[in-house]
Scaffold this active site. Structure first.
Site, PDB file in Angstrom:
ATOM      1  N   ALA A  76       0.839  -1.196   0.000  1.00  0.00           N
ATOM      2  CA  ALA A  76       0.000   0.000   0.000  1.00  0.00           C
ATOM      3  C   ALA A  76       0.872   1.243   0.000  1.00  0.00           C
ATOM      4  O   ALA A  76       2.068   1.187   0.303  1.00  0.00           O
ATOM      5  CB  ALA A  76      -0.912   0.033   1.229  1.00  0.00           C
ATOM      6  N   ARG A  77       0.268   2.355  -0.356  1.00  0.00           N
ATOM      7  CA  ARG A  77       0.899   3.651  -0.095  1.00  0.00           C
ATOM      8  C   ARG A  77       0.460   4.044   1.306  1.00  0.00           C
ATOM      9  O   ARG A  77      -0.729   4.236   1.563  1.00  0.00           O
ATOM     10  CB  ARG A  77       0.463   4.706  -1.098  1.00  0.00           C
ATOM     11  CG  ARG A  77       1.192   6.065  -0.917  1.00  0.00           C
ATOM     12  CD  ARG A  77       0.709   7.087  -1.947  1.00  0.00           C
ATOM     13  NE  ARG A  77       1.600   8.225  -2.044  1.00  0.00           N
ATOM     14  CZ  ARG A  77       1.431   9.391  -1.413  1.00  0.00           C
ATOM     15  NH1 ARG A  77       0.381   9.557  -0.613  1.00  0.00           N
ATOM     16  NH2 ARG A  77       2.278  10.389  -1.574  1.00  0.00           N
ATOM     17  N   TYR A 146      -5.308   8.596   3.727  1.00  0.00           N
ATOM     18  CA  TYR A 146      -4.965   7.171   3.771  1.00  0.00           C
ATOM     19  C   TYR A 146      -6.182   6.342   4.161  1.00  0.00           C
ATOM     20  O   TYR A 146      -6.523   5.356   3.497  1.00  0.00           O
ATOM     21  CB  TYR A 146      -3.819   6.956   4.753  1.00  0.00           C
ATOM     22  CG  TYR A 146      -3.476   5.517   5.013  1.00  0.00           C
ATOM     23  CD1 TYR A 146      -2.933   4.722   4.012  1.00  0.00           C
ATOM     24  CD2 TYR A 146      -3.685   4.941   6.267  1.00  0.00           C
ATOM     25  CE1 TYR A 146      -2.607   3.388   4.253  1.00  0.00           C
ATOM     26  CE2 TYR A 146      -3.360   3.617   6.518  1.00  0.00           C
ATOM     27  CZ  TYR A 146      -2.826   2.846   5.505  1.00  0.00           C
ATOM     28  OH  TYR A 146      -2.516   1.530   5.743  1.00  0.00           O
TER      29      TYR A 146
END
Length: 324
Positions: A76-77, A146
């Site tokens: 993931a980022r 996020y």
């Protein structure tokens, strides 16, 4: 599950590496590990490394998904400390939403049976009120980019699952710690080990944490348990501690008494906010609890490590790393 092949994204990261080690070495399962660096050498002959150039809407996964039965998507980022993008949410969406859905669609088309998505407790929110822990089926309330991107990925995965034969399992961990942990947890251990006085001796919040081994164990359970299909699970150690208790327990694990000064919480909150450290203030002083009773009821799963055992294992690695 002995004949199955598992693809693990993010397999060189903190969580992914521990999961890969458990699957390939301890369970002797075949693991496919997508990496950017073609020079990466796996520790186990059970791991097949494939080169993947990125994680976005255009990534081609065909060669990586060949022969794969199940996917654990941990890449993931994640939170960026010094965000340079003028549109952070768009950057998170490229990887966490578009990249995830692209992989999932190709996985479904390739005949993958189950797709486990490692999400985040940030989907639920940033803090809880005293005695009101987050539950897996609560209405989501993400705040930052996020958390929003993770929720959007969850929603698209569940929609995909409803139109294909691929089962989706969503796991939302709280803060993960364990051998090799970095960032704030590592800084905390460094401060305690050096005997630095810390102004956190009178904090009475409640925080849920989760040991690396406990997250890995739940993922392994969700790979094969029939009741995990199309479910959302929160994961923690099942023992909530205050920031003060965590510091003291960590000191005990390090054989070093934590030097804690009982400053008033309101004073430290004012100082943190004046310095623009709202997120840090929340992590230190607010509560964030999760209820994992669903895991017990559906999966008969309880965390194999308690917090004291897990902290001791984390501290041992920390101390041995300093010597070597």
């Amino acid at each position: 599950m002995s004949a199955e092949t598992i693809l693990v994204t993010g397999g060189t990261g903190f969580l992914g590496a521990a999961l890969t080690e458990r699957l390939s070495t301890q369970m002797e399962l075949a693991v496919v590990l997508p990496v950017r660096d073609h020079r990466f050498q796996p520790a186990s002959p059970s791991v097949r490394v494939v080169q993947i150039d990125g994680l976005d809407a255009d990534t081609h996964w065909g060669h990586a998904l060949s022969g794969v039965d199940k996917v654990v998507h941990a890449a993931a980022r994640v939170h960026v400390m010094k965000e340079s993008s003028s549109d952070p949410l768009a950057e998170f969406r490229k990887v966490n939403v578009d990249g995830t859905l692209n992989l999932a669609r190709q996985a479904a088309a390739a005949g993958v049976k189950r797709f486990i998505f490692i999400s985040s407790i940030k989907v639920n929110g940033e803090f809880t009120e005293p005695g009101k822990p987050f539950c897996a089926d609560d209405l989501p309330a993400p705040v930052d980019s996020y958390g929003i991107s993770k929720l959007e990925a969850e929603q698209k995965l569940r929609a995909l699952s409803s139109t294909t034969s691929m089962e989706v399992v969503i796991i939302r961990p709280v803060l993960i710690y364990g051998p090799g942990v970095k960032a704030n947890f590592l800084s905390m251990m460094n401060w305690i080990h050096k005997g630095v006085p810390l102004p956190f001796g009178a904090i009475h919040n409640k925080r849920s944490l989760v040991a690396l081994d406990n997250v890995v164990d739940l993922i392994v359970t969700c790979l094969s348990h029939p009741a995990a299909a199309d479910q959302i699970f929160l994961v923690s150690d099942g023992q909530d501690v205050s920031t003060t208790e965590l510091l003291r327990k960590t000191g005990e694990a390090l054989n070093q008494r934590a030097r804690l000064i009982p400053l008033p919480v309101w004073m430290m909150k004012v100082l943190a906010l004046s310095l623009g450290r709202r997120a840090l203030s929340q992590r230190l002083f607010d509560s964030l609890q999760v209820d994992i009773s669903k895991n017990r009821q559906l999966l008969d799963w309880t965390p194999p490590l308690n917090i004291d055992m897990a902290l001791k294992k984390t501290a041992q690695y920390f101390l041995e790393s300093r010597i070597s």
